[in-house]
Design an enzyme around this catalytic site. Sequence first.
Site, PDB file in Angstrom:
ATOM      1  N   ASN A 157      46.903  26.317  39.207  1.00 16.58           N
ATOM      2  CA  ASN A 157      46.870  27.674  39.249  1.00 16.58           C
ATOM      3  C   ASN A 157      47.375  28.165  40.591  1.00 16.58           C
ATOM      4  O   ASN A 157      46.601  27.084  41.109  1.00 16.58           O
ATOM      5  CB  ASN A 157      45.318  28.137  38.001  1.00 16.58           C
ATOM      6  CG  ASN A 157      46.220  30.077  39.245  1.00 16.58           C
ATOM      7  OD1 ASN A 157      47.224  30.473  38.609  1.00 16.58           O
ATOM      8  ND2 ASN A 157      44.781  30.636  39.051  1.00 16.58           N
ATOM      9  N   HIS A 165      45.467  30.704  43.481  1.00 12.21           N
ATOM     10  CA  HIS A 165      44.665  32.029  43.338  1.00 12.21           C
ATOM     11  C   HIS A 165      44.986  32.111  45.265  1.00 12.21           C
ATOM     12  O   HIS A 165      44.201  31.016  46.132  1.00 12.21           O
ATOM     13  CB  HIS A 165      43.361  31.799  42.581  1.00 12.21           C
ATOM     14  CG  HIS A 165      42.684  32.899  43.139  1.00 12.21           C
ATOM     15  ND1 HIS A 165      42.840  34.130  42.233  1.00 12.21           N
ATOM     16  CD2 HIS A 165      41.438  33.089  43.665  1.00 12.21           C
ATOM     17  CE1 HIS A 165      42.002  34.533  42.841  1.00 12.21           C
ATOM     18  NE2 HIS A 165      40.998  34.455  43.648  1.00 12.21           N
ATOM     19  N   SER A 174      44.477  29.421  47.629  1.00 15.81           N
ATOM     20  CA  SER A 174      43.304  27.844  47.296  1.00 15.81           C
ATOM     21  C   SER A 174      44.073  27.716  46.389  1.00 15.81           C
ATOM     22  O   SER A 174      45.634  28.769  45.130  1.00 15.81           O
ATOM     23  CB  SER A 174      42.326  28.217  46.259  1.00 15.81           C
ATOM     24  OG  SER A 174      41.661  28.994  47.768  1.00 15.81           O
ATOM     25  N   ASP A 221      39.128  31.701  37.725  1.00 18.08           N
ATOM     26  CA  ASP A 221      39.604  30.488  39.111  1.00 18.08           C
ATOM     27  C   ASP A 221      38.527  30.035  39.680  1.00 18.08           C
ATOM     28  O   ASP A 221      38.271  29.835  40.486  1.00 18.08           O
ATOM     29  CB  ASP A 221      39.356  32.425  39.480  1.00 18.08           C
ATOM     30  CG  ASP A 221      40.787  32.852  39.685  1.00 18.08           C
ATOM     31  OD1 ASP A 221      40.398  33.951  39.745  1.00 18.08           O
ATOM     32  OD2 ASP A 221      41.989  32.499  39.360  1.00 18.08           O
TER      33      ASP A 221
HETATM   34  C1  GRF Z   1      50.662  35.692  44.619  1.00 21.52           C
HETATM   35  O1  GRF Z   1      49.553  36.603  44.835  1.00 21.52           O
HETATM   36  C2  GRF Z   1      49.535  34.744  43.910  1.00 21.52           C
HETATM   37  O2  GRF Z   1      48.104  34.195  44.120  1.00 21.52           O
HETATM   38  C3  GRF Z   1      49.694  35.457  42.838  1.00 21.52           C
HETATM   39  O3  GRF Z   1      50.216  36.233  41.786  1.00 21.52           O
HETATM   40  C4  GRF Z   1      50.886  37.346  43.472  1.00 21.52           C
HETATM   41  C5  GRF Z   1      51.894  37.265  43.462  1.00 21.52           C
HETATM   42  O4  GRF Z   1      53.218  35.775  43.050  1.00 21.52           O
HETATM   43  N1  GRF Z   1      48.947  34.618  41.812  1.00 21.52           N
HETATM   44  P1  GRF Z   1      54.366  36.017  42.659  1.00 21.52           P
HETATM   45  O5  GRF Z   1      54.824  36.736  43.799  1.00 21.52           O
HETATM   46  O6  GRF Z   1      54.326  36.196  41.167  1.00 21.52           O
HETATM   47  O7  GRF Z   1      54.945  34.860  42.237  1.00 21.52           O
END
Ligand code: GRF
Length: 216
Positions: free
Chosen positions: A109, A111, A138, A147
């Site tokens: 994942n 985060h 991270s 998380d």
């Molecule tokens: C990102 O900030 C990611 O860290 C979080 O979801 C947000 C959107 O991610 N988990 P994405 O543009 O859909 O990949």
Amino acid sequence: MEQTHCHIVVLISGAGTNLQALIDASQSSGYKISAVISNRPEVFGLQRAKQDNIHTLTIDHKSFASRDKFDQALGNAIEEINPDLIVLAGFMRILGVDFVNRFEGRILNIHPSLLPNYPGTNTHQRAIDAGDKEHGVSVHFVTADLDGGPVIAQESVPILKDDTAEALAARVLEKEHIVYPKVVSWFASGRLHMKAGKVILDHEELPDTGVNVHFQ
Ligand code: GRF
């Protein structure tokens, strides 16, 4: 003979910008995206996959009577595909312990915070409100602890004077798109795995904050 690929399934819930970064890097990173699964229909991340002829599945969490039933259906669909690695990329569902136990050690994942700081949501505004000087991203193995899985890699960005959450999020997102494909390539090449809840990279146990992604 085709190079043996590490097959990955990417789980999304929205825009899929991390998915796009993984797609763009896949040719040169030793992994193949076998499928993209979204828990929400019609999100743009599904378009990104289709544009690259990647198999897509929508498993809408609203169609299930409980979290467990959704997790079971998702796990069954993933087992059908039988990937080497499951990559959560903007995936906004909390996965239960039964799902995690089914695939532990094979789920990553990303985060948007420097864990253990700011697990959960709204991390950028929380860092600004706390008066932090830096924030970041991270990448970690997923365990049943939200998380809270062992961190593999982190990358920081400065929090600038008068930063808004949107401006800070955009700065962090740029780093996300660099870090994630690199970490997935480490797993694909056999350099990275989880053992007894610890991260092992190149046969070395990593510290709790993982490595800074400039580590090659
Ligand atoms: C990102 O900030 C990611 O860290 C979080 O979801 C947000 C959107 O991610 N988990 P994405 O543009 O859909 O990949």
